[in-house]
Design a protein around this motif. Structure first.
Motif, PDB file in Angstrom:
ATOM      1  N   SER A  36       0.832  -1.209   0.000  1.00 43.03           N
ATOM      2  CA  SER A  36       0.000   0.000   0.000  1.00 43.03           C
ATOM      3  C   SER A  36       0.865   1.257   0.000  1.00 43.03           C
ATOM      4  O   SER A  36       0.515   2.253  -0.636  1.00 43.03           O
ATOM      5  N   THR A  37       1.972   1.216   0.716  1.00 48.58           N
ATOM      6  CA  THR A  37       2.886   2.365   0.739  1.00 48.58           C
ATOM      7  C   THR A  37       3.429   2.623  -0.660  1.00 48.58           C
ATOM      8  O   THR A  37       3.455   3.762  -1.129  1.00 48.58           O
ATOM      9  N   SER A  40       0.491   3.834  -3.083  1.00 48.18           N
ATOM     10  CA  SER A  40       0.009   5.194  -2.872  1.00 48.18           C
ATOM     11  C   SER A  40       1.079   6.225  -3.209  1.00 48.18           C
ATOM     12  O   SER A  40       0.781   7.279  -3.787  1.00 48.18           O
ATOM     13  N   ASN A  41       2.339   5.922  -2.897  1.00 50.33           N
ATOM     14  CA  ASN A  41       3.384   6.909  -3.182  1.00 50.33           C
ATOM     15  C   ASN A  41       3.747   6.953  -4.670  1.00 50.33           C
ATOM     16  O   ASN A  41       4.116   8.016  -5.178  1.00 50.33           O
ATOM     17  N   MET A  68      -3.947   6.218   5.240  1.00 47.16           N
ATOM     18  CA  MET A  68      -2.597   6.620   4.832  1.00 47.16           C
ATOM     19  C   MET A  68      -2.605   7.927   4.056  1.00 47.16           C
ATOM     20  O   MET A  68      -1.616   8.660   4.059  1.00 47.16           O
ATOM     21  N   ALA A 239       2.333   7.474   7.169  1.00 46.60           N
ATOM     22  CA  ALA A 239       1.170   6.626   6.908  1.00 46.60           C
ATOM     23  C   ALA A 239       0.202   6.674   8.096  1.00 46.60           C
ATOM     24  O   ALA A 239      -1.011   6.761   7.927  1.00 46.60           O
ATOM     25  N   TYR A 245       3.561  11.355   1.860  1.00 49.69           N
ATOM     26  CA  TYR A 245       5.001  11.252   2.056  1.00 49.69           C
ATOM     27  C   TYR A 245       5.808  11.893   0.935  1.00 49.69           C
ATOM     28  O   TYR A 245       6.651  12.758   1.177  1.00 49.69           O
TER      29      TYR A 245
ATOM     30  N   ILE B 168      -1.399   2.025  11.634  1.00 53.35           N
ATOM     31  CA  ILE B 168      -2.002   1.364  10.475  1.00 53.35           C
ATOM     32  C   ILE B 168      -2.256  -0.104  10.802  1.00 53.35           C
ATOM     33  O   ILE B 168      -3.256  -0.680  10.392  1.00 53.35           O
TER      34      ILE B 168
END
Lengths: 268, 268
Positions: A36-37, A40-41, A68, A239, A245, B168
């Motif tokens: 997910s990080t 999304s980034n 997040m 997050a 970020y 999270i």
């Protein structure tokens, strides 16, 4: 539901996604690799470059993208019949997540496979994405119902595989590659996440989950290697706090790595 | 399959598990929190204390326990009709995993829910566990088909929830608590994993995924807190190499934490 209905619905999905240039599923064999990080980034980095991006969170049991991205109090709006409007994160970035449909955030979604297929079908059919350069789909880990439904409902999809460098994770990545190939997903490449950690006190690099496993695997399997992203404790904090970020830490090593990966994807 | 068949099978499961004192599912909301690491090392710690332990890996898409325990080349033996013998790890510890049934380790199991239910049912019905103090079940993350099947097929189960400390992850733990309560699982408590990292160079503590989030949540939700396990890069290496961590690193902080948790569980 009748088979003819399903045929009609598949037509409706095709029509509804007609203005989307490319669909990419972000998948992983193992959970907790930062899928997910990364999803999304990368979405943020591509949106910053002026691309129109949709982000679809099909992790039905643990949909974390709204939190997040700092929009977990939002809800989906449905202005017309069978039309659902995504939540807007920035000018170029729209988000849809299962989290927006849950009555309260602590509730578990105890659903078996067929119901998951139904909700993913609806997401694809009724959401008003409009014109997009990329629809980025954040899948739950593994090769189960959600990524399978997605790959079958949107046959021309592509995939990015996220892994951490250690062998236990690499073992599961091979399964993801097998999955992508069996379902004819175009493999854009492998991202190695959590690749080393710089100690914030002494500045030395700690190979927490080892380093280089993803790159080695990509070479061995003949798949493009998109890049390695180091661990940054600030990503974890961002997050948790819903801070974007890439936008707020433009000079960090992780942001630089993410932007390079976004460039590579954008040139595909 | 007829309903009467399923009734018969449920009877057969009850009979087959008749010599097991207690079944505990190790669950988590999010993937990658170290659920398999916690499940296998708690099993080792309890076996070391002389308890008879069975370990059942129902993570059908990413079954990692055989590799982590150094037995990934083994296969299940079936000496008699409808009887499957577990793989023996040590005198007091037996293992069954989906990985043992796969023809080759890189293959993805692309199964939908109903087929998963079927294989879990078979695991429960046909495996010759014999007399056990604890059957520890390592579930895939989330609240989907596998943990749901397990909880329904073995109604008197209990559960341990594993989480990392950051928010999270905590968000997803609340869903696991909701899941356990809805399915009447006895909640033995919460384990906080990856709770701080000691820099191997300067010795300072890096709060990589924060510290204390699991303990705080346990207090808030009125659930026992079983303990916090720090990150040890040696655990990652041991898992990759199939080295039994608790046995080979008896003096590490993580082993001490794991043994304390095993004691607490053993006294339940």
């Amino acid at each position: 539901m009748q088979n003819t209905d399903i045929g009609d619905q598949n037509e409706a999905i095709k029509k509804n996604l007609g203005e989307i240039n490319k669909v990419v599923m972000v998948i992983s064999g193992k959970g907790g690799v930062g899928k997910s990080t990364v999803a999304s980034n990368l979405a943020l980095a591509l949106a910053e470059k002026g691309k129109k991006i949709g982000l679809l969170d099909i992790d039905i049991h643990g949909p974390n993208l709204p939190k997040m991205l700092g929009v977990d109090k939002e809800r989906l709006q449905s202005p017309g019949e069978n039309r659902i409007e995504p939540v807007r994160i920035s000018e170029n970035l729209k988000l849809v997540s299962m989290a927006f449909l849950l009555p309260e955030e602590n509730q578990a979604v105890i659903w078996r496979g067929p119901l998951k297929m139904k909700v993913i079908r609806q997401f694809l059919k009724d959401i008003n994405w409009g014109k997009l350069d990329w629809l980025i789909v954040d899948s739950p880990p593994g090769t189960g119902d959600e990524p399978l439904s997605m790959a079958q409902l949107v046959p021309a999809s592509s995939a990015i595989i996220v892994t951490t460098p250690q062998e236990i994770s690499i073992l599961d990545v091979k399964k993801s590659i097998d999955f992508a190939r069996k379902l004819n997903l175009e493999l854009l490449g492998i991202v190695e996440n959590m690749s080393g950690l710089i100690c914030p006190y002494c500045g030395k690099e700690i190979p927490l989950f080892k380093i280089g496993g993803g790159e080695k695997l990509a070479k061995k399997m003949g798949i493009p290697f998109l890049g390695a992203i180091p661990i940054d404790p600030e990503i974890v904090k961002a997050a948790d706090q819903g801070i974007l970020y890439v936008e707020n830490f433009p000079d960090s090593s992780a942001t630089k790595a993410l932007k390079k990966i976004a460039d590579k994807i954008n040139n595909k």
